[in-house]
Scaffold this motif. Structure first.
Motif, PDB file in Angstrom:
ATOM      1  N   SER A 137       0.819  -1.218   0.000  1.00 46.14           N
ATOM      2  CA  SER A 137       0.000   0.000   0.000  1.00 46.14           C
ATOM      3  C   SER A 137       0.849   1.263   0.000  1.00 46.14           C
ATOM      4  O   SER A 137       0.447   2.287  -0.569  1.00 46.14           O
ATOM      5  N   ALA A 138       2.026   1.224   0.625  1.00 46.05           N
ATOM      6  CA  ALA A 138       2.882   2.417   0.652  1.00 46.05           C
ATOM      7  C   ALA A 138       3.291   2.817  -0.756  1.00 46.05           C
ATOM      8  O   ALA A 138       3.358   4.007  -1.091  1.00 46.05           O
TER       9      ALA A 138
ATOM     10  N   GLN B 261       1.569   2.273  -3.547  1.00 48.78           N
ATOM     11  CA  GLN B 261       0.427   2.873  -4.237  1.00 48.78           C
ATOM     12  C   GLN B 261       0.204   4.300  -3.761  1.00 48.78           C
ATOM     13  O   GLN B 261      -0.119   5.196  -4.554  1.00 48.78           O
ATOM     14  N   HIS B 262       0.383   4.548  -2.476  1.00 48.93           N
ATOM     15  CA  HIS B 262       0.235   5.908  -1.940  1.00 48.93           C
ATOM     16  C   HIS B 262       1.279   6.837  -2.537  1.00 48.93           C
ATOM     17  O   HIS B 262       0.974   7.988  -2.897  1.00 48.93           O
ATOM     18  N   THR B 263       2.506   6.349  -2.659  1.00 48.41           N
ATOM     19  CA  THR B 263       3.570   7.163  -3.245  1.00 48.41           C
ATOM     20  C   THR B 263       3.239   7.550  -4.675  1.00 48.41           C
ATOM     21  O   THR B 263       3.445   8.702  -5.089  1.00 48.41           O
TER      22      THR B 263
ATOM     23  N   THR C 125       0.258   7.817  -5.985  1.00 50.28           N
ATOM     24  CA  THR C 125      -0.851   8.778  -5.960  1.00 50.28           C
ATOM     25  C   THR C 125      -0.319  10.182  -5.706  1.00 50.28           C
ATOM     26  O   THR C 125      -0.712  11.161  -6.394  1.00 50.28           O
ATOM     27  N   GLU C 126       0.564  10.316  -4.749  1.00 53.67           N
ATOM     28  CA  GLU C 126       1.141  11.625  -4.447  1.00 53.67           C
ATOM     29  C   GLU C 126       2.017  12.122  -5.591  1.00 53.67           C
ATOM     30  O   GLU C 126       2.069  13.317  -5.868  1.00 53.67           O
TER      31      GLU C 126
ATOM     32  N   GLU D 256      -3.306  -0.804  -9.029  1.00 55.56           N
ATOM     33  CA  GLU D 256      -3.765  -1.372  -7.762  1.00 55.56           C
ATOM     34  C   GLU D 256      -4.201  -2.826  -7.905  1.00 55.56           C
ATOM     35  O   GLU D 256      -4.387  -3.521  -6.914  1.00 55.56           O
TER      36      GLU D 256
END
Length: 296
Positions: free
Chosen positions: A149-150, A152-154, A156-157, A219
């Motif tokens: 998940s980290a 995918q968050h990166t 997105t940002e 994802e």
């Protein structure tokens, strides 16, 4: 020269396939827009770009291959000139079924699949599912382990950080080649790579893809490991990494061990965009593998 061939993918999504060469190569007496038996005198190769990429990123490789192959590069759904339906599936299954359909409609199989990043994952998932369509596989800088998940968050940002629209293509090249926080040192090839996926709009230059669709595509694989599918690939497979890429040496060598018929190659002075960073060294790395398959 490039010749476009329309392919119908999963769910009726229209995909653009491209033959590069001068002139484009086809089986003798075969119309490339209609199915063929795949038994012509030119072995088939299908090239699959990574997330955010497009078929034209493979043009130098495809032109080199076209001396002895029918080499076709595919714009995958949501990318390049292929359709980008907002409600279409951007799942692993859809991407794999698209490639399955492309091989059958183009008459390329059994073919060698050459995939970069996401395209490599699609390639080995199809090789596991349809061994009759794939006789050789080249995996370029794609990990088999879960990213989590980290990651995918990166991403997105990172998309949110893009200063779109870009005023000029020179601004695109500079930002992705120098100013992007993800760039550890200046990389002109990276700038060129992203300039190729931009299109001019009334207010400036924007990507030809929708970032939201890219995240939806991503994802569907980042939370899972893909070792089991890798172990199901029976055809000869070459795992290629750039020394500064995202696929580490230890993981790459473990992938080779897991593969029933795996081989390993690495390219110096190359990052994740191996075939784009060092095109000559990339060709040198894959040529012995193709020769062993009887393709060169």
């Amino acid at each position: 020269m490039a010749r476009r061939i329309d392919v119908t993918g999963a769910g009726g999504v229209r995909l653009a396939a491209w033959e590069f060469g001068d002139p484009p190569k086809t089986d003798r007496g075969h119309d490339p827009a209609t199915p063929a038996s795949g038994t012509g005198d030119l072995p088939g190769v299908l090239l699959l770009h990574g997330l955010m990429g497009r078929a034209s990123h493979w043009a130098p490789t495809a032109r080199w291959l076209s001396a002895r192959h029918r080499a076709v590069a595919l714009d995958q759904r949501g990318h390049g000139r292929s359709d980008k339906p907002p409600r279409a599936a951007y799942t692993r299954e859809a991407y794999v079924e698209d490639v399955e359909a492309a091989l059958e409609q183009l008459g390329l199989g059994p073919a060698v699949l050459i995939g970069h990043a996401m395209g490599a994952l699609t390639a080995w998932q199809l090789a596991a599912k349809r061994p009759d369509l794939v006789r050789g596989l080249i995996i370029c800088d794609m990990r088999a382990s879960a990213l989590g998940s980290a990651s995918q968050h990166t991403w997105t940002e990172w998309f949110r950080a893009w200063p779109v629209p870009f005023a000029t293509l020179a601004d695109v090249r500079k930002w992705f080649g120098e100013d992007d926080p993800w760039v550890e040192r200046p990389n002109p090839a990276r700038g060129e790579f992203y300039a190729e996926v931009m299109a001019e709009s009334p207010d400036g230059w924007r990507p030809v893809f929708e970032p939201e669709q890219m995240l939806r595509s991503r994802e569907t694989w980042v939370y899972d490991a893909h070792w089991e599918e890798l172990a199901q690939v029976r055809c000869p497979t070459l795992v290629v990494r750039g020394l500064d890429g995202e696929l580490g040496r230890a993981e790459a060598q473990e992938m080779v061990r897991v593969l029933p018929s795996g081989q390993y190659a690495e390219v110096a002075d190359a990052g994740h965009l191996v075939h784009y960073d060092q095109p000559e060294a990339w060709r040198t790395a894959i040529e012995p593998f193709l020769t062993a398959l009887g393709d060169a």
